[in-house]
Design an enzyme around this catalytic site. Structure first.
Site, PDB file in Angstrom:
ATOM      1  N   ARG A 125       0.826  -1.212   0.000  1.00  0.00           N
ATOM      2  CA  ARG A 125       0.000   0.000   0.000  1.00  0.00           C
ATOM      3  C   ARG A 125       0.861   1.264   0.000  1.00  0.00           C
ATOM      4  O   ARG A 125       0.353   2.358  -0.244  1.00  0.00           O
ATOM      5  CB  ARG A 125      -0.940  -0.006   1.207  1.00  0.00           C
ATOM      6  CG  ARG A 125      -0.253  -0.003   2.563  1.00  0.00           C
ATOM      7  CD  ARG A 125      -1.280  -0.053   3.691  1.00  0.00           C
ATOM      8  NE  ARG A 125      -0.649  -0.111   5.017  1.00  0.00           N
ATOM      9  CZ  ARG A 125      -0.260  -1.224   5.617  1.00  0.00           C
ATOM     10  NH1 ARG A 125      -0.412  -2.387   4.993  1.00  0.00           N
ATOM     11  NH2 ARG A 125       0.287  -1.193   6.819  1.00  0.00           N
ATOM     12  N   TYR A 126       2.165   1.100   0.315  1.00  0.00           N
ATOM     13  CA  TYR A 126       3.055   2.262   0.356  1.00  0.00           C
ATOM     14  C   TYR A 126       3.893   2.427  -0.921  1.00  0.00           C
ATOM     15  O   TYR A 126       4.302   3.537  -1.246  1.00  0.00           O
ATOM     16  CB  TYR A 126       4.011   2.160   1.556  1.00  0.00           C
ATOM     17  CG  TYR A 126       3.313   2.127   2.888  1.00  0.00           C
ATOM     18  CD1 TYR A 126       2.497   3.191   3.297  1.00  0.00           C
ATOM     19  CD2 TYR A 126       3.459   1.046   3.742  1.00  0.00           C
ATOM     20  CE1 TYR A 126       1.854   3.160   4.523  1.00  0.00           C
ATOM     21  CE2 TYR A 126       2.818   1.003   4.969  1.00  0.00           C
ATOM     22  CZ  TYR A 126       2.014   2.072   5.356  1.00  0.00           C
ATOM     23  OH  TYR A 126       1.378   2.041   6.575  1.00  0.00           O
ATOM     24  N   THR A 127       4.179   1.339  -1.576  1.00  0.00           N
ATOM     25  CA  THR A 127       5.065   1.413  -2.749  1.00  0.00           C
ATOM     26  C   THR A 127       4.260   1.603  -4.030  1.00  0.00           C
ATOM     27  O   THR A 127       3.068   1.297  -4.097  1.00  0.00           O
ATOM     28  CB  THR A 127       5.914   0.135  -2.876  1.00  0.00           C
ATOM     29  OG1 THR A 127       5.047  -0.993  -3.034  1.00  0.00           O
ATOM     30  CG2 THR A 127       6.784  -0.053  -1.646  1.00  0.00           C
TER      31      THR A 127
END
Length: 827
Positions: A125-127
């Site tokens: 979800r961050y990359t």
């Protein structure tokens, strides 16, 4: 319990548990092998990687658009094509974005995608991610019916069975995976080397592994390092299985009172953080003595692990312990296992190259058919437009009088013999296309389409055209993704270079008319006075004779140039050493000569410096010059040195250094021509050359000399054994391509000219070979200097015809040397 009995009331089939387990395990095994763990031999991708790249393609995530969340990509892959765990899909995506895992990254990641220290990537979800230019090339032309699509897992969508893959991904990026009962471990390679090998195989379908090894030096890991020993590489490429030793690359820095070992590059798939910890533990536990501190100074610029040594420690000893006890040295097992035709198979390197070329040919054929049909369809419509434009008034009137579009369409088809597609296109044509400018555009487009159709048909009908397209696209990929080699390959540290065991001594290398070659220690030939009878230089068959000889050191590289203009390499020490009277070994056992090929010139060199060039001289008077560096590559089948005219052949070749000023060509009838070297500029290997001398009827070139100064002396020898020395300045300079001047006065007594050589150094001896294999060695200083129009003095007292002459280093006079009797001359 009865096997396969049916209980009709409960509708249950009873089977034996052993057969059920066997069938289920086999089905599971094949599912893992084909659908999960092993890559395809053509595009080099496992199913999960193929589905990730295709999902990104469907999302439009090219290398030029904004990044998209990795979670979105993983979600599409799981929901549409790959119903497995999200972590498995995300891990596969992450690996394709790691520059320490992939030789050529297929995913461009933004964010934390892990490190060589074993750190995990950030949550999906961050990359963010998108495709790289390399993955775009793997998917290129997928929308042109180049590959087959198969139903996805729930039969609601289609997914590609294989990708077009313009680049050889399997060999460039490698692969590793563990299936049921088998595993694959394919190392990455340098793109440039693989492309060069593919082009060579494309042009030479019967090429062997020896030729391929000239291009593919070995694995090229993204983390660099050093591979020691080539035996494991060759074995892997030959059989599909092998092992290589990989070491970290280090250098030693010296301070005032101690040494520091700095680790610059890691073995492939080595965890740097664990390695640093391992070294620290071994030093602390005293298993490795002499280490005072270990620290990791790596940053964005690269890897730098510093190992500080104690004052009295020796870096060589510490390094040996580090290689032995840590992962600074690893063994990489090569297993070239991949899927082809839905079956796992271990391939050789040559098989993988051929498979990729066949895959690309199939892709290009299907793409060409697609583009051809598209072009034909468009040309068909344009033909209708042109008919309409030529009859526009009648067509407008016909349309106006029609009751409906359907009636107008039918009327057009009937009146102008148009197809339904053409009629619909005319009815849908805008009025603006009736202008003169638009009319010209339609005609131009139609003409271009006809040319395109002709070109596409040519590709489909000609194997050469198809191969040309494959080659062009391969070279485009090479140019786009070219990069320097990262992994150094060295000879095994356990092996000693064979040249270290061979004394570097002067040898006389001789070759007979029928191609028997040998080398003899130069000391075996004693010097005689002018007019001596000579010594037998070698036994030959009754209808054979020694026709060529030269002097070179055992470590020198011999360049054999044939009458067909091919050049071959061979180390002098690889020629079998023999006695003076031995016949020697057939040259065809040492180099791969064609049946009609004959060695015409042999040169020796210590290196391939670009400060020197090779000059080639043909029988019909053509001369050519090419830089020596262009001949460094060596192939078993030889390399092209000069393109010859029909009926012409090579007679001589010379090394030209930076001091050379003139070239001199000598003919059979004693005509010499001397012209400036700059009149023969350097050109490529695969070219013809220029006219050096205009020859009279029945005349031909017999020799040539490179002149560095007019004070140089030339020694001319005739076939009846007469010779003379003449200053180079005695031959006036001319322009290249002239008729020349008399270089030696020839009579019935002298016979025709055999050869001319340069003898600037008086500390040389002249060696003469006769047709009966006699050799005489004469001091150059005993041959007097005369003018260019003289015949010379008698050099050898024999009825034999002189066949070849050459110079060699002067030999020291043996003490108490007695004159040999005629009886002993042939012992």
């Amino acid at each position: 319990m009865q096997d396969n009995s049916v209980n009709e009331t409960k509708n249950i089939v009873e089977v034996g548990i052993d057969s059920s387990i066997e069938e289920s395990y086999l089905a599971y095994s094949m599912s893992v092998i084909i659908g999960r763990a092993l890559p395809d031999a053509r595009d080099g991708l496992k199913p999960v990687h193929r589905r990730i790249l295709y999902a990104m393609h469907e999302l439009g995530l090219t290398s030029k658009v904004a990044y998209k969340k990795s979670a979105r990509i993983v979600g599409d892959v799981i929901g549409k094509y790959h119903p497995h765990g999200d972590n498995a899909v995300y891990d596969a995506l992450v690996r394709m974005a790691q520059d320490f895992s992939m030789r050529l990254e297929l995913v461009d990641g933004q964010g934390n995608f892990g490190s060589i220290d074993g750190d995990n990537a950030a949550a999906m979800r961050y990359t963010e991610a998108r495709m790289t230019k390399a993955s775009e090339e793997i998917l290129r032309d997928i929308d042109k019916d180049t590959i087959d699509f198969v139903p996805n897992y729930d039969d609601t969508l289609k997914e590609p069975d294989i990708l077009p893959s313009r680049l050889p991904n399997l060999l460039v990026n490698g692969a590793n995976g563990i299936a049921v009962g088998m595993a694959t471990s394919i190392p990455p390679h340098r793109m440039d080397e693989i492309i060069d090998a593919l082009v060579h195989v494309l042009e030479n379908p019967n090429a062997g592994l020896d030729e391929i090894l000239e291009f593919v030096k070995g694995p090229d890991f993204p983390t660099g390092g050093i591979i020691y020993g080539k035996a494991g590489i060759i074995e892997a490429y030959k059989t599909g299985r092998g092992r290589v030793k990989v070491r970290a690359k280090v250098h030693v820095e010296k301070t005032k009172n101690k040494e520091i070992i700095v680790l610059d590059e890691m073995p492939f798939q080595t965890n740097k953080a664990k390695l640093v910890e391992q070294i620290s533990d071994l030093a602390r536990e005293k298993q490795i003595e002499g280490i005072s501190e270990v620290r990791d100074e790596s940053d964005r610029e690269g890897i730098r692990v510093v190992i500080e040594l104690k004052r009295d420690a020796m870096s060589e000893i510490v390094l040996n312990h580090l290689y032995k006890l840590t992962t600074m040295e690893t063994t990489f097992s090569i297993i070239l296992l991949a899927i082809y035709n839905k079956e796992p198979k271990i391939f050789t390197l040559l098989e993988l190259l051929h498979l990729f070329l066949n895959h690309r040919k199939t892709i290009i054929i299907r793409r060409t058919i697609f583009e051809l049909e598209k072009a034909k369809a468009r040309a068909h419509i344009l033909e209708g437009y042109l008919i309409a434009l030529d009859n526009i008034d009648e067509i407008v009137r016909l349309i106006k009088t029609s009751q409906s579009p359907e009636a107008a369409k039918n009327a057009l088809m009937e009146r102008f013999t148009l197809s339904e597609i053409q009629s619909k296109a005319i009815l849908e044509m805008r009025l603006q296309r009736l202008t003169g400018l638009e009319r010209d555009k339609i005609k131009e487009e139609y003409q271009n389409l006809l040319e395109l159709i002709d070109d596409l048909n040519g590709i489909l009908k000609s194997e050469d055209r198809l191969n040309g397209v494959v080659k062009t696209e391969l070279l485009e990929v090479k140019e786009q993704f070219s990069s320097p080699r990262r992994t150094e390959i060295q000879e095994s540290y356990e092996n000693i270079d064979i040249e270290d065991l061979i004394a570097n001594e002067p040898m006389v290398v001789s070759m007979s008319y029928k191609g028997y070659v040998k080398r003899v220690d130069l000391k075996a030939y004693e010097k005689q006075n002018r007019g001596g009878k000579g010594k037998l230089s070698g036994s030959t068959y009754e209808d054979d004779f020694i026709e060529n000889f030269f002097v070179a050191n055992t470590h020198d590289i011999l360049l054999f140039i044939t009458n067909k203009g091919q050049l071959y390499h061979l180390k002098v020490y690889k020629i079998p050493e023999a006695s003076r009277i031995a016949m020697g070994k057939a040259i065809v056992n040492l180099i791969s000569l064609a049946p009609d090929e004959k060695i015409m010139a042999t040169l020796s060199t210590k290196d391939f410096s670009d400060e020197r060039s090779l000059a080639f001289f043909t029988k019909n008077g053509v001369v050519k010059r090419t830089n020596l560096s262009e001949f460094e590559s060596n192939r078993s089948c030889g390399i092209r040195a000069i393109v010859l005219d029909e009926g012409d052949e090579l007679v001589s070749a010379k090394v030209v250094d930076k001091n050379a000023k003139h070239l001199l060509i000598a003919s059979h009838l004693g005509i010499f021509i001397k012209f400036p070297l700059e009149e023969v500029r350097e050109i490529g290997r695969t070219t013809r050359g220029v006219i050096g001398i205009k020859l009279n009827e029945n005349d031909f070139v017999v020799g040539a000399v490179v002149i560095s100064d007019d004070g140089n002396k030339l020694l001319s020898v005739s076939e009846n054994g007469l010779g003379k020395q003449t200053l180079a300045e005695a031959y006036r300079g001319q322009s290249r391509g002239g008729k020349g001047v008399i270089g030696m006065k020839l009579t019935q007594k002298t016979g025709n000219l055999v050869g001319v050589i340069s003898v600037d150094d008086e500390n040389l001896d002249l060696m003469i070979l006769t047709a009966s294999a006699k050799m005489i060695r004469v001091s150059i200083k005993d041959i007097r200097e005369t003018g260019r129009n003289a015949s010379g003095v008698k050099l050898i007292n024999t009825a034999d015809k002189v066949m070849y002459v050459n110079s060699c280093p002067k030999e020291e006079e043996p003490e108490n040397l007695e004159t040999s009797s005629a009886q002993n001359l042939f012992e």
